[in-house]
Design an enzyme around this catalytic site. Structure first.
Site, short mmCIF file in Angstrom:
data_model
loop_
_atom_site.label_atom_id
_atom_site.label_comp_id
_atom_site.label_asym_id
_atom_site.label_seq_id
_atom_site.Cartn_x
_atom_site.Cartn_y
_atom_site.Cartn_z
N ARG A 14 0.84 -1.21 0.00
CA ARG A 14 0.00 0.00 0.00
C ARG A 14 0.87 1.26 0.00
O ARG A 14 0.56 2.23 -0.67
CB ARG A 14 -0.92 0.01 1.22
CG ARG A 14 -1.93 1.16 1.17
CD ARG A 14 -2.84 1.19 2.35
NE ARG A 14 -3.75 2.33 2.26
CZ ARG A 14 -4.38 2.88 3.29
NH1 ARG A 14 -4.21 2.38 4.50
NH2 ARG A 14 -5.19 3.91 3.13
N ALA A 726 -9.97 0.12 3.65
CA ALA A 726 -8.72 -0.57 4.02
C ALA A 726 -8.39 -0.35 5.49
O ALA A 726 -8.89 0.57 6.14
CB ALA A 726 -7.58 -0.07 3.14
N CYS A 727 -7.53 -1.23 6.03
CA CYS A 727 -6.97 -1.03 7.36
C CYS A 727 -5.98 0.16 7.31
O CYS A 727 -5.27 0.30 6.31
CB CYS A 727 -6.22 -2.28 7.82
SG CYS A 727 -7.26 -3.75 8.03
N PRO A 728 -5.92 1.03 8.33
CA PRO A 728 -6.66 0.91 9.58
C PRO A 728 -7.96 1.70 9.60
O PRO A 728 -8.58 1.82 10.65
CB PRO A 728 -5.67 1.49 10.59
CG PRO A 728 -5.00 2.59 9.82
CD PRO A 728 -4.89 2.09 8.39
#
Length: 788
Positions: A14, A726-728
């Site tokens: 990412r 997406a995380c977080p």
């Protein structure tokens, strides 16, 4: 060695994708920074040149890992490694396109940069001689490693109001850094049982503090419990609006000692009911495997006359019979890897000690290396290697142990060239006639700005860079004296200012006064008795600084070839995080409004007005956990999160839609309406509390289409589809949704398979909530959460 987070590979991918978007100008620099800095990637003083900070819990690094780091850095065009005061190592001077492959290659040798910067749980530090000291209570290293593994796997460890620093001390008579970190853990024995004395809220920087005693003893198995309690308390009570008052100690300043400790105890009791106990048997293995069997034949080479002097200065017996530790001075923490002789020497050293096992190297808080578990019979050969790689080993400890941050050489926030000053002090002391071996335990620390990367607040003599002025500005420092790092810890005290040019002579004269008046006393005791008065008297001698025409040297910093200036000083990177966008958009609103006062060009006016609507719409989205991917998303999410919920008046809906659908529209007749929208958003921000939750604001009832029935027949009080988030950010949104809910109410969320379902449920449980249901439906997961 700590275990890598399961999400690390995806996190690196990412980061690479965001780097591509940033280079293609599809996202703003601040959006990229918000992700890369918590990943341990900092932009240095020179634009578009980066540093990767590698996590090394307690300074633990294996010889072959360090060898690999050298090779990785050289392969990707770095020329410098730097050991930090938090026992980490940095790869400096990287171009952006080299960062992602560096991180992937570091991951393959079991290391990570994640959490190396930003508002995260930073590298955990441990006493440099933990595990080998005859005076320690017990070795705290395995506890620090186990806690690191737990914390770096949790999403909320990267979403804190500010950085959270944790330190362990293995010796309860020399608690050192444990008293000066946000969470300090000192080894204790009670009735034969291991545990920790716990300090909370210590730290340097502005308004520094010694930590407050939270507990004189917690049992070792509750280590995870107390860490989780402090982290959660900080997350929920820390100041997210003002990063200058965001460190944990500011909660003590705001609420007072008694109330703050009472609240932490509440979180501690809650965590005892929800946080798994640490498995002592798994954490604390037999440490004898740190010294595996080896076959070593002592060399026949005769050491020179300096061997015994070196041994006295730098070699220390371990509690394990037949083994020693060796302090290896790395000047200013810098390892030059553009020098073939230096690289060759490091390779020879690391391959030599590798024969004695993995546990033979530690990075120290002094920006150097301590070799450990070295058989005493190998000292002759080790000395022969060291004196070819580190000629400084023939010199006294003091001059090789001056601590300095990177300063204005590479740090965007630096004022002074702290490394240049350290070199000048070293040079001055070496050419003096002082008995420097008597000063081996004295700590000199230098920070290039008022921040505390050089840790001047724990020094016997400390300096922090500042701008001083005569007929023009010149480099100067504030002087600190007299810290204590024993069982009665005390911060050093600021006693005055001095020009950078005069500091080396000041230090020499202060040491001379000490050796002449109290030859039998420790330097720290002399400072308490009369040394501080003498230091202040000396500072008075340096108050008068010559004008530029009289002596230009005062206006050049140490190591600089240009007149002192701060024009290239930039914004700090260390506090970068998701919430930086608030300040960016608020500044755009203010600057545009000022520009509109004098603007006359119609096109320019329309651009400023449209940009003001855009920044107004985006400014607070992050507080709702919303993550827009396009400009249209900004407007749509603002409508759904703020106008639909009644936080912003309905009358602004058409203005926002107009800005979304036609950026070239004429806004000239709506200037006052745009100002009113911006004022409403800024006022809403002012009305948020320190944790960025709304206070005294009534929102509309949640729309009926936001509530769903779950398959079990229960009715969730709230519903949110988090697929594609997406995380977080998915966990951020979950926390925000749960915040205003009452105990016992339920929230249903939908999550993607993979990283989201692997991380969010654990993070939710870590907050103390109950998972009622976790089921897979087609290609996504349904999670039903009951608020604690």
């Amino acid at each position: 060695m700590y275990k890598l987070p399961q999400t690390l590979s995806e996190d690196i991918s990412r980061l690479a994708a965001l780097a591509g978007d940033y280079q293609a100008k599809r996202i703003e620099a601040v959006q990229f920074k918000a992700f890369r800095v918590p990943m341990g990637i900092y932009e240095q003083r020179k634009n578009e040149i980066y540093m990767a900070r590698i996590r090394a819990t307690g300074g633990v690094i294996f010889p072959l890992q360090l060898l690999e780091i050298i090779e990785i850095a050289r392969r990707h065009k770095s020329d410098l490694l730097h050991i930090t005061t938090r026992q980490e190592i940095q790869i400096q001077n990287l171009e952006l396109n080299e960062v992602e492959p560096v991180l992937q290659e570091i991951r393959q040798i079991g290391l990570s940069t994640k959490g190396g910067g930003g508002n995260t749980v930073r590298n955990l530090i441990v006493s440099g001689d933990s595990g080998i000291s005859k005076d320690e209570v017990f070795d705290t290293t395995p506890y620090a490693i186990a806690l690191t593994t737990k914390l770096i796997a949790e999403a909320d460890s990267y979403l804190l109001p500010r950085k959270l620093k944790i330190a362990f001390s293995s010796d309860d008579k020399r608690i050192g850094y444990a008293a000066f970190n946000d969470l300090g853990l000192v080894a204790r024995l009670r009735d034969g049982k291991r545990g920790f004395r716990v300090y909370v809220g210590g730290g340097g920087g502005s308004h520094p503090a010694v930590g407050w005693l939270f507990s004189d003893f917690i049992p070792e198995e509750e280590l995870f419990v107390v860490a989780e309690a402090v982290k959660k308390f900080f997350s929920e009570h820390g100041n997210r609006k003002n990063k200058h008052k965001a460190r944990l100690r500011y909660i003590f300043y705001k609420l007072g000692k008694d109330e703050t400790l009472r609240l932490i105890r509440e979180y501690y009791e809650q965590a005892r009911a929800t946080t798994p106990l640490m498995s002592v048997s798994e954490t604390v293995a037999d440490s004898s495997d740190e010294r595996p069997h080896f076959s070593y034949k002592a060399s026949q080479s005769a050491s020179d006359a300096g061997f015994e002097i070196w041994k006295k200065r730098y070699v220390k017996p371990q509690k394990q019979e037949g083994y020693v530790s060796v302090f290896v001075p790395v000047l200013l923490g810098n390892i030059r890897i553009d020098n073939e002789q230096t690289v060759s020497g490091w390779k020879r050293l690391l391959l030599f000690i590798n024969q004695f096992g993995n546990h033979t190297v530690r990075f120290t808080n002094e920006q150097s290396v301590r070799l450990r578990n070295i058989p005493e019979v190998a000292l002759d050969e080790l000395y022969d290697i060291l004196k070819t790689v580190f000629p400084e080993v023939s010199e006294p400890v003091l001059t090789n142990n001056i601590i300095a941050c990177t300063g204005a050489d590479t740090c965007r926030l630096g004022i002074g060239l702290s490394k240049g000053l350290a070199t000048a002090i070293r040079r001055e002391l070496l050419r003096s006639n002082l008995d420097l071996d008597r000063l081996a335990d004295v700590r000199i620390h230098i920070s290039g700005c008022p921040n505390s990367c050089g840790q001047q607040f724990i020094a016997d003599i400390g300096f922090s860079g500042k701008i001083l002025r005569n007929d023009r500005i010149y480099p100067g420092y504030q002087v600190y004296l007299g810290a204590r790092r024993d069982e009665s810890p005390r911060l050093s005290e600021p006693v005055g200012n001095i020009s950078a040019r005069d500091i080396p002579e000041f230090v020499r004269k202060l040491f001379a006064a000490y050796t002449e008046s109290f030859p039998a006393k420790q330097f720290a005791l002399w400072l308490e008795a009369e040394g501080k008065t003498e230091a202040i008297r000396l500072l008075d001698e340096y108050k008068q600084v010559p004008l530029f025409e009289e002596d230009k040297n005062y206006y050049y910093d140490w190591g600089a070839d240009t007149v002192f200036s701060i024009v290239d000083r930039g914004a700090a990177e260390c506090s970068a995080g998701l919430f930086d966008m608030i300040d960016v958009d608020q500044n755009v609103i203010l600057e545009n409004r000022k520009a509109l006062e004098t603007a006359t060009d119609t096109t320019g006016i329309n651009h400023l007005l449209h940009e003001t609507v855009f920044s107004s719409a985006r400014m607070l989205l992050v507080t709702r956990g919303a993550e827009p991917k396009t400009s249209d998303d900004v407007y749509n999410l603002f409508i759904s999160h703020f106008i639909d919920f009644g936080f912003v008046e309905e009358r602004f809906r058409n203005l926002v839609i107009k800005a979304r659908d036609n950026r070239n529209a004429d806004f000239s007749s709506q200037r006052e309406e745009i100002y009113a929208l911006a004022d409403a958003v800024v006022e809403l921000y002012k009305n948020m509390d320190d944790s960025l939750q709304f206070k005294n604001v009534q929102s509309k009832t949640i729309h009926s289409d936001s509530v769903r029935s779950v398959d079990t027949g229960a009715s969730a009080n709230k519903f949110k589809d988090l697929r594609g988030v997406a995380c977080p950010m998915n966990f951020v949104q979950t926390k925000i949704l749960l915040a205003p809910m009452s105990s016992g109410q339920t929230l249903e969320i939908w999550l993607d398979d993979g990283q989201p379902i692997e991380n969010v449920p654990g993070s939710v449980r870590g907050e103390g909530h109950e998972i009622l249901e976790q089921t897979q439906t087609e290609n996504y997961w349904k999670l039903v959460i009951k608020k604690k």
